[in-house]
Design a protein around this motif. Sequence first.
Motif, PDB file in Angstrom:
ATOM      1  N   ARG A 134     -20.536 -13.046   8.528  1.00  0.00           N
ATOM      2  CA  ARG A 134     -19.425 -12.345   7.870  1.00  0.00           C
ATOM      3  C   ARG A 134     -18.606 -11.535   8.878  1.00  0.00           C
ATOM      4  O   ARG A 134     -17.389 -11.432   8.770  1.00  0.00           O
ATOM      5  CB  ARG A 134     -19.956 -11.404   6.787  1.00  0.00           C
ATOM      6  N   LYS A 135     -19.291 -10.960   9.862  1.00  0.00           N
ATOM      7  CA  LYS A 135     -18.598 -10.122  10.847  1.00  0.00           C
ATOM      8  C   LYS A 135     -17.662 -10.932  11.744  1.00  0.00           C
ATOM      9  O   LYS A 135     -16.780 -10.361  12.392  1.00  0.00           O
ATOM     10  CB  LYS A 135     -19.626  -9.385  11.709  1.00  0.00           C
ATOM     11  N   ARG A 136     -17.862 -12.234  11.816  1.00  0.00           N
ATOM     12  CA  ARG A 136     -17.043 -13.072  12.696  1.00  0.00           C
ATOM     13  C   ARG A 136     -15.753 -13.551  12.029  1.00  0.00           C
ATOM     14  O   ARG A 136     -14.847 -14.023  12.720  1.00  0.00           O
ATOM     15  CB  ARG A 136     -17.847 -14.308  13.143  1.00  0.00           C
ATOM     16  N   LEU A 137     -15.651 -13.416  10.717  1.00  0.00           N
ATOM     17  CA  LEU A 137     -14.556 -14.058   9.996  1.00  0.00           C
ATOM     18  C   LEU A 137     -13.216 -13.355  10.183  1.00  0.00           C
ATOM     19  O   LEU A 137     -12.205 -13.994  10.499  1.00  0.00           O
ATOM     20  CB  LEU A 137     -14.913 -14.147   8.503  1.00  0.00           C
ATOM     21  N   GLU A 138     -13.179 -12.043   9.980  1.00  0.00           N
ATOM     22  CA  GLU A 138     -11.900 -11.339  10.106  1.00  0.00           C
ATOM     23  C   GLU A 138     -11.345 -11.381  11.526  1.00  0.00           C
ATOM     24  O   GLU A 138     -10.132 -11.624  11.705  1.00  0.00           O
ATOM     25  CB  GLU A 138     -12.039  -9.888   9.634  1.00  0.00           C
ATOM     26  N   PRO A 139     -12.167 -11.189  12.578  1.00  0.00           N
ATOM     27  CA  PRO A 139     -11.627 -11.329  13.938  1.00  0.00           C
ATOM     28  C   PRO A 139     -11.055 -12.713  14.213  1.00  0.00           C
ATOM     29  O   PRO A 139     -10.073 -12.839  14.945  1.00  0.00           O
ATOM     30  CB  PRO A 139     -12.842 -11.035  14.833  1.00  0.00           C
ATOM     31  N   PHE A 140     -11.655 -13.750  13.625  1.00  0.00           N
ATOM     32  CA  PHE A 140     -11.119 -15.097  13.804  1.00  0.00           C
ATOM     33  C   PHE A 140      -9.731 -15.209  13.184  1.00  0.00           C
ATOM     34  O   PHE A 140      -8.801 -15.746  13.797  1.00  0.00           O
ATOM     35  CB  PHE A 140     -12.058 -16.127  13.183  1.00  0.00           C
ATOM     36  N   VAL A 141      -9.587 -14.686  11.971  1.00  0.00           N
ATOM     37  CA  VAL A 141      -8.279 -14.714  11.301  1.00  0.00           C
ATOM     38  C   VAL A 141      -7.238 -13.985  12.138  1.00  0.00           C
ATOM     39  O   VAL A 141      -6.130 -14.485  12.365  1.00  0.00           O
ATOM     40  CB  VAL A 141      -8.372 -14.087   9.896  1.00  0.00           C
ATOM     41  N   LYS A 142      -7.579 -12.816  12.630  1.00  0.00           N
ATOM     42  CA  LYS A 142      -6.634 -12.025  13.420  1.00  0.00           C
ATOM     43  C   LYS A 142      -6.257 -12.733  14.718  1.00  0.00           C
ATOM     44  O   LYS A 142      -5.094 -12.700  15.140  1.00  0.00           O
ATOM     45  CB  LYS A 142      -7.236 -10.651  13.723  1.00  0.00           C
ATOM     46  N   ALA A 143      -7.234 -13.374  15.359  1.00  0.00           N
ATOM     47  CA  ALA A 143      -6.954 -14.066  16.617  1.00  0.00           C
ATOM     48  C   ALA A 143      -5.989 -15.221  16.405  1.00  0.00           C
ATOM     49  O   ALA A 143      -5.038 -15.411  17.177  1.00  0.00           O
ATOM     50  CB  ALA A 143      -8.265 -14.570  17.233  1.00  0.00           C
TER      51      ALA A 143
END
Length: 405
Positions: free
Chosen positions: A377-386
């Motif tokens: 779950r912690k990896r999902l938002e940073p991926f979207v932002k990147a």
Amino acid sequence: MDRIYFHSTAQTLHRQVDPAPYTNGLPCPAVNTIEDLKPSFSLTGNKGNMVHAEAVLKLLNVNRSRSCVGNLSHLHKALGKGFGEYMRSHFDFVVLSMANFIRKGMNHTGLVAVLKEVDVPLVVFGAGMQTPVQDPGVLHPSTRELLDLLNKKCTLLGVRGEKTSEFMKSLGLHNHKILGCPSLYVYPKNILSIKAAGYSPGCRWATAGHVSYNNLDGSRPGFKRASTFLDCMEGVRPDYVFQDEVFSYADIESRPDVYDDATGRLSAEVINDFFKQRLGLKLPFTDYYWFNEVSQWRQYMMRVDFYLGDRFHGGVAGLQAGVPAIFIAGDQRIDELTDFFGMPKTTFSELKQSGVEAIVEEQCSLEALTVFKTRYRKRLEPFVKAVESAGLSLVNRNQLLAAAV
């Protein structure tokens, strides 16, 4: 809407040499021999490539009638001096899937020459190395040149994990983000729906490794993973999914009716008899499969209870279908990705010592899956932002952000 040229090996479709507008390349024919699978293999290489390359095609929100999948080097050769102008007038981005390109023996001279002529934004996903590179001097000079070029030109350079990032930083290259593999971001709801699983003698499960004739006959003395893998399978009867190793079975390549194109199944009787006759080995596998399409792979994985194997994307096909997967950490790539996402994993020595049943009980338990899902779950938002910071958008943006909560 964005027009994207995807430089990838995502689909098992034959590419037209002289395409007409509004047409597609042809799928593979309904063949039944191993030899006749070679043309389809040439389109993608190792079939695990399809899983991560297809993911990028499914993730990005693009103008799908103005975007395409292809090979930049082939296009450059066909267009000659008009290549640069063609790319500028037809595409807004070039997206590359580049797993395992940082390794000894890889010559990227042709790709470097092509990318120098591309002046639309570049985006890379999944960049990494499969084995540690202690001395950059062992790499072909074109690999360093390619890394320098990507560091300079990429709007987003996504690398798979910490070790790859550390290596690039040691070369003074800092324009990258650790994103793992894009294949883990396509179906977050399915991954988060995975339930605990256990082993029983009657259960059906899938595995994959490097079980080829030349990996087991002693001709590769430095490669022990195949024999170690078989040692760990003693007393169990999983299905086995091939990725590239099926082409080492020269004696049965032309034998008719070994392969069923409709189901992706290979004859267990023929393959088991081959190993028994040639090497005196009794393989432990119930059925054998080879898939030309990731959708077919996922549909098969839905019928098994879990995956436990030595191939990363074989397990990801299961995760995408909501099936638990345990990865045998046999190289840096698997270590990087399992550590980044917190995925269940084991080692050959642990598996041999404890056995399949105990490893599945431990790694497919509610506790182990909770650890995985929390890290995931912690990896999902940073991926979207990147991705969005690079000027691209995601088809499943809302699903990813909802899953991150």
